[in-house]
Motif scaffolding. Structure first.
Motif: not given
Ligand code: TRP
Ligand code: SF4
Length: 542
Positions: A516-542
């Motif tokens: 429960e606590a972990h999953q709540e934390k996961r929701e809280e860090v969504e914003g951190l992930l969006e702000a992080a310097d990593i591509e969340l979607e690959s432009p690759r095909k296949g």
């Protein structure tokens, strides 16, 4: 970390050996178990994440015990204290750097093939622990590997990658201080992989990983990519770097250590005379030098030929000769050829890959008495450690990498909740960090235990905590940093005071709270992930 899905494994890869059913197990107090009477251990990065005998890893693969360095680690993590992290290669430089507040790095990678589970949490925690102690921290998504070695599509990879990253952040990884990346979009890693690939050939990969003519080229490329991942933290600046992984990844670590040294411009060895000696010869010559009083006309200036004569006569018989049998003869011959040259200890820096300018710069940098040869310089006033540092500095100045061999730490694999191994293809055997907390509760309640057939027997004989997946949950996760609690569960179990029903109820409740606590934390860090310097979607095909 690997799981045991291996539907897409190449045919050439060897199969790991499972322990025979009914193998006797030796009890350990740290929550792990070791099987006896197993002949073979195979470390296969793409096979089943399963080790039947941890002792063999020390004997056959040269992994060292974590306990050897434990006392040098500042405020060791509970996974270290409880022997869950059981092994290491060359961890001392990292422990030293953490203690001294010097530069260090930690890096591990995750193949996004499924949901992150409580086994991955061990690695997340290890990365975070090092980050909290000042190390540069790197978490990477091994998407190229998942695509090439496991055949996952880019959509599947994106979905899983996101889940791994959210859990890593939820557990405390600081993305502002640390680095997150995916293999497919890290240009520097790709470039480094290419350079490292120049040093590794097909026969070598074949010998290490069982690759053969059927192995996909991209699978091989994912190996050099992992080599680049492992060395990436040192790209701008060499520093002690630890790679926390399961022991199945050790072949990668060994190859990376090898490649790191093959990329070096200069190597440092000891020497006693101008000629080159291999390590076996060197060991003999060192002893001959130490015994110089016994044979040299002038012990301040023992001659090579005198040492040769002594080795061929009385000296040779008394020497502590290295395993390598021809070493004594080779040493005597080299010494004889050197004739009247004096034997004199020195530190030798050998030029292996440096160009003329780099070698010149090295020679200039050596202080004190030195002798320059075609491909090495002998320094008479420099100890080995100083020479190592100097050689690395010059190398980096001259455009080389100067890599330190990467270090590693190894954790035990968790036993599956249903007994046997923990496997992502058997949902009841493991707990995903995304499991509904109620399901997590139920899985623990349904777990196999090390309990006796009846409550009476349990009271009389005590439970077998060392064989109990529920006890492992306490030791690896539920007891957290509280050693006293973990020990109490253990003692009460083996002392017969603890019965499995209550024990599982308590563990199931804690697991539910954790999820429960972990999953709540996961929701809280969504914003951190969006702000992080990593591509969340690959432009690759296949
Ligand atoms: N091969 C690892 C696995 O199977 C993933 C990985 C890729 C990795 N690069 C890495 C692990 C670098 C440690 C360090 O899970
Ligand atoms: Fe396992 Fe707990 Fe039963 Fe002991 S009492 S065997 S730790 S479930």
């Amino acid at each position: 970390m690997t799981d045991d899905e291996h539907s897409t494994r190449g045919e050439g890869e060897s199969d790991p050996v499972d322990p025979p059913v009914g193998t006797r197990r030796r009890a350990r107090t740290d929550g792990g178990v070791e099987a006896e009477d197993v002949d073979d251990v195979v470390l296969d990065p793409w096979g089943a994440a399963n080790v039947s005998d941890y002792r063999k890893l020390f004997e056959e693969f040269g992994i060292e015990e974590f306990d050897d360095v434990l006392s040098e680690v500042p405020e060791p993590h509970y996974l270290m204290r409880r022997g869950v992290i059981f092994g290491q290669r060359d961890y001392r430089p990292v422990a030293d750097a953490l203690r001294e507040g010097e530069d260090a790095a930690v890096l591990s990678g995750f193949m996004p093939t499924g949901d992150p589970h409580i086994g991955h949490k061990l690695v997340f925690d290890e990365i975070i622990w090092h980050q909290e102690r000042g190390a540069d921290a790197y978490g990477l998504i091994a998407d190229l590997e998942a695509h090439a070695a496991r055949g996952l599509s880019w959509d599947e990879i994106d979905e899983h990658a996101r889940n791994y990253l959210l859990s890593l952040l939820a557990l405390g990884f600081d993305p502002e201080e640390g680095d997150l990346y995916r293999q497919s979009t890290n240009r520097e890693v790709q470039d480094l992989a290419f350079e490292l690939g120049v040093e590794a050939n097909f026969s070598e990969l074949g010998a290490i990983y069982g690759f053969d003519g059927e192995t996909d080229v991209s699978h091989m490329q994912s190996v050099v990519t992992q080599m680049a991942d492992i060395l990436y933290p040192q790209l701008d600046d060499p520093k002690p770097t630890v790679i926390p992984v399961g022991p199945d990844q050790d072949p990668h670590v060994r190859l990376a250590r090898d490649l790191a040294s093959r990329m070096r411009y200069f190597g440092v060895t000891e020497a006693y005379a101008s000629f080159e000696a291999d390590p076996g010869e060197l060991a003999v010559i060192a002893q001959a030098y130490d015994a110089r009083e016994k044979y040299a006309e002038d012990p301040d200036q023992p001659r090579c030929t005198e040492a040769a004569d002594w080795l061929r006569g009385e000296g040779g018989a008394r020497l502590d000769v290295p395993e390598d049998e021809g070493a004594l003869d080779r040493a005597a011959e080299s010494l004889e050829n050197a004739g009247m040259e004096p034997l004199r200890p020195r530190t030798r820096i050998v030029n292996r890959r440096g160009d003329d300018a780099a070698f010149e710069a090295l020679i200039d940098a050596v202080d004190g008495e030195k002798r320059v040869f075609e491909a090495h310089v002998d320094a008479f006033d420099l100890d080995r450690e100083t020479a190592e540092e100097l050689a690395r500095e010059v190398e980096v100045e001259q455009g080389g990498y100067g890599f330190l061999p990467p270090s590693s730490i190894y954790h035990r694999f968790m036993t599956g909740l249903t007994g046997g191994k923990m496997s992502s293809s058997i949902p009841a055997s493991h707990i995903s960090l995304l499991d509904d907390p109620e399901d997590g509760y139920d899985k623990v309640k349904a777990a196999t235990t090390g309990g006796r057939e009846t409550a009476e027997l349990q009271r009389e004989l005590g439970g077998e905590a060392d064989e109990c997946p529920v006890y492992e949950l306490y030791a690896y996760l539920l007891a957290g940093d509280d050693d006293e609690f973990a020990t109490r569960v253990y003692d009460e179990c083996v002392g017969g005071e603890r019965l499995c029903g209550d024990c599982k109820e308590q563990a199931a409740g804690l697991m539910k709270e954790f999820l429960e606590a972990h999953q709540e934390k996961r929701e809280e860090v969504e914003g951190l992930l969006e702000a992080a310097d990593i591509e969340l979607e690959s432009p690759r095909k296949g």
